[in-house]
Design a protein around this motif. Structure first.
Motif, PDB file in Angstrom:
ATOM      1  N   VAL A 237       0.923  -1.113   0.024  1.00 56.33           N
ATOM      2  CA  VAL A 237       0.159   0.193   0.095  1.00 56.33           C
ATOM      3  C   VAL A 237       0.933   1.202  -0.013  1.00 56.33           C
ATOM      4  N   GLN A 238       0.772   2.051  -1.170  1.00 59.77           N
ATOM      5  CA  GLN A 238       1.723   3.059  -1.296  1.00 59.77           C
ATOM      6  C   GLN A 238       0.668   4.302  -1.245  1.00 59.77           C
ATOM      7  N   ALA A 239       1.208   5.404  -1.468  1.00 60.39           N
ATOM      8  CA  ALA A 239       0.474   6.759  -1.193  1.00 60.39           C
ATOM      9  C   ALA A 239      -0.461   6.908  -3.003  1.00 60.39           C
ATOM     10  N   GLY A 240      -1.457   6.351  -3.025  1.00 60.73           N
ATOM     11  CA  GLY A 240      -2.115   6.610  -4.062  1.00 60.73           C
ATOM     12  C   GLY A 240      -1.882   5.468  -5.157  1.00 60.73           C
ATOM     13  N   TRP A 241      -1.056   4.395  -4.808  1.00 65.00           N
ATOM     14  CA  TRP A 241      -1.097   3.319  -5.981  1.00 65.00           C
ATOM     15  C   TRP A 241      -0.773   1.882  -5.035  1.00 65.00           C
ATOM     16  N   PHE A 242      -1.013   0.806  -5.694  1.00 66.61           N
ATOM     17  CA  PHE A 242      -1.056  -0.353  -5.375  1.00 66.61           C
ATOM     18  C   PHE A 242       0.225  -1.118  -5.792  1.00 66.61           C
ATOM     19  N   ALA A 243       1.058  -1.718  -5.016  1.00 66.09           N
ATOM     20  CA  ALA A 243       2.177  -2.557  -5.394  1.00 66.09           C
ATOM     21  C   ALA A 243       1.624  -3.908  -5.235  1.00 66.09           C
ATOM     22  N   GLY A 279      -1.033   4.717   7.830  1.00 65.81           N
ATOM     23  CA  GLY A 279      -1.970   5.522   7.336  1.00 65.81           C
ATOM     24  C   GLY A 279      -2.086   5.808   5.640  1.00 65.81           C
ATOM     25  N   LEU A 280      -1.161   5.237   4.957  1.00 65.89           N
ATOM     26  CA  LEU A 280      -1.425   5.582   3.747  1.00 65.89           C
ATOM     27  C   LEU A 280      -2.528   4.677   2.897  1.00 65.89           C
ATOM     28  N   SER A 317      -4.756  11.049   1.333  1.00 61.23           N
ATOM     29  CA  SER A 317      -3.285  11.491   1.026  1.00 61.23           C
ATOM     30  C   SER A 317      -3.125  13.082   1.079  1.00 61.23           C
ATOM     31  N   SER A 318      -4.017  13.738   1.302  1.00 59.69           N
ATOM     32  CA  SER A 318      -3.973  15.145   1.460  1.00 59.69           C
ATOM     33  C   SER A 318      -3.247  15.708   2.848  1.00 59.69           C
TER      34      SER A 318
END
Length: 403
Positions: A237-243, A279-280, A317-318
């Motif tokens: 879980v990354q900020a705004g995208w999934f790995a 919390g990302l 993410s804000s």
């Protein structure tokens, strides 16, 4: 540049291609040596081909007291450090700089263009990386004498400059695409920021149906392959995208529970991570294999009549919500913080109507799709650039259509 030797080229070992210099680090306890006007290039800061600045700078006194000054046109490269395990960093000083002991400097001999010299060395990256030795500290090290014995072909100065010009042409095209990417990011961010600036706030709780917790069964520290099950690492879980490749394979069928399977469209948030990463949130694209939610990740299931999961991910993410997450996260160490489901539910979100949420998500999705297309173009250009430059460095001819 190995293989057949070209007529009219001279071949010289790197030891004779210029003057070699070693660097150093001024005493960090003496403030008179630091925060000056001279970029100090180290293994960590040598990340671009054209060296114009560094995150650390020295004074003239510092450069004379433990470091080394070199002028514009000097080639610098890494000879010690962890980066040598996977890459060979090299660049050309575009102004006067100082440098540390993890680097070597090479001032080109007469008749050798400084940028050509750097490109010629860079073209031998695979051979250079094969020379890297492990030190007792686990870092990589290049033996200077072995490196000096490496031979490069040197054509006429006119041909050298043609090769440098070809490389620069590719760099300009790539830089132009990167500027477009940045404009897309800025424009999309502006749309999001404008939507999030509304004065009224509501709790995330009011947008949710439920929050689901995961579990972490016994797993091997290798990604799941085709037909296998994996459990997510928190780094998935990354900020705004999934790995999706950030997972551990689960071999024991008794430990597999489809109830925890991650599906496309799921909104995930990290429950436990470092202070900066807890919390990302992101929305899952199509997973590459069957994945289970881990105990360090949570699935947020919104009421889709009032909230779009992708808008929630943008809001989480804000900066305003990230500050709330840091306050709500508990733990005595910055290396591991936890946020509870109660803490997540209490986060204050911008009260944005559903139609506006969907508009913002649509704008951001279009920008990201366009940005991904530009990145594919950049990747193709980089491949062509490498092939063309390697061909020219081997004595081949440049076709105008290539650039």
């Amino acid at each position: 540049m190995g293989g057949e030797r070209r007529s009219g080229w001279r071949y010289v070992p790197l030891g004779e291609a210029g003057t070699w210099l070693s660097g150093g680090t001024p005493s960090t306890s003496n403030p008179a040596y630091w925060d000056g006007d001279i970029p100090w290039i180290s293994g960590a800061s040598l990340k671009s081909f054209r060296l114009t600045d560094s995150d650390r700078r020295v004074t003239q006194l510092g450069a004379r007291s433990g470091s080394r000054l070199v002028d514009k046109g000097t080639t610098l490269f890494i000879v010690r450090g962890m980066s040598l395990k996977s890459e060979f960093r090299i660049g050309v000083a575009e102004r006067q700089v100082a440098f540390g002991q993890d680097c070597k400097a090479l001032i080109p001999a007469d008749g050798i263009d400084p940028h050509f010299l750097a490109h010629a060395i860079q073209a031998r990256t695979n051979e250079i990386l094969a020379m890297v030795e492990d030190t007792s500290h686990g870092t990589g090290r290049l033996d200077t004498e072995r490196l000096k014995a490496l031979s490069i072909g040197v054509p006429s100065l006119e041909q050298q400059r043609r090769i440098v010009a070809a490389h620069a042409a590719f760099e300009r095209r790539i830089a132009g695409l990167e500027r477009v990417q940045e404009k897309l990011r800025v424009a999309a961010r502006a749309v999001v920021d404008q939507a999030l600036e509304v004065a009224k706030r509501v709790s995330l709780e009011s947008w949710l149906d439920r929050i689901e917790a995961g579990r972490s069964p016994l797993a091997e520290d290798t990604p799941a392959g085709e037909g296998e099950w994996g459990v997510l690492k928190v780094s998935a879980v990354q900020a705004g995208w999934f790995a999706p490749l950030e997972n551990k394979v689960v071999r024991n069928p008794n430990h597999i529970d489809p109830a925890y399977e991650v599906a496309a469209g799921d909104l995930l948030i990290t429950r436990a991570n470092t202070e900066e990463l807890v919390g990302l949130a992101c929305v899952v694209d199509v997973p590459t294999c069957r994945l289970m939610l881990s105990d360090k990740t949570l699935r947020i299931v919104p009421n889709t009549r009032v909230a779009d999961p992708r808008f929630i991910a943008l809001a989480l993410s804000s900066p305003a919500v990230r500050r709330q997450v840091k306050v709500a996260a508990t733990g005595t160490s910055a290396s591991m913080k936890n946020i509870s489901q109660r803490g997540i539910r209490s986060l204050q979100m911008p009260d944005v109507p559903m139609n506006e949420q969907r508009r913002v998500v649509s704008v951001v999705s279009a920008a990201r799709e366009r940005e991904a297309g530009l990145q594919r173009q950049i990747g193709k250009l980089c491949m062509i650039q490498r092939a063309v430059i390697e061909d020219l460095l081997s004595g081949g001819e440049m076709h105008r259509s290539a650039v």
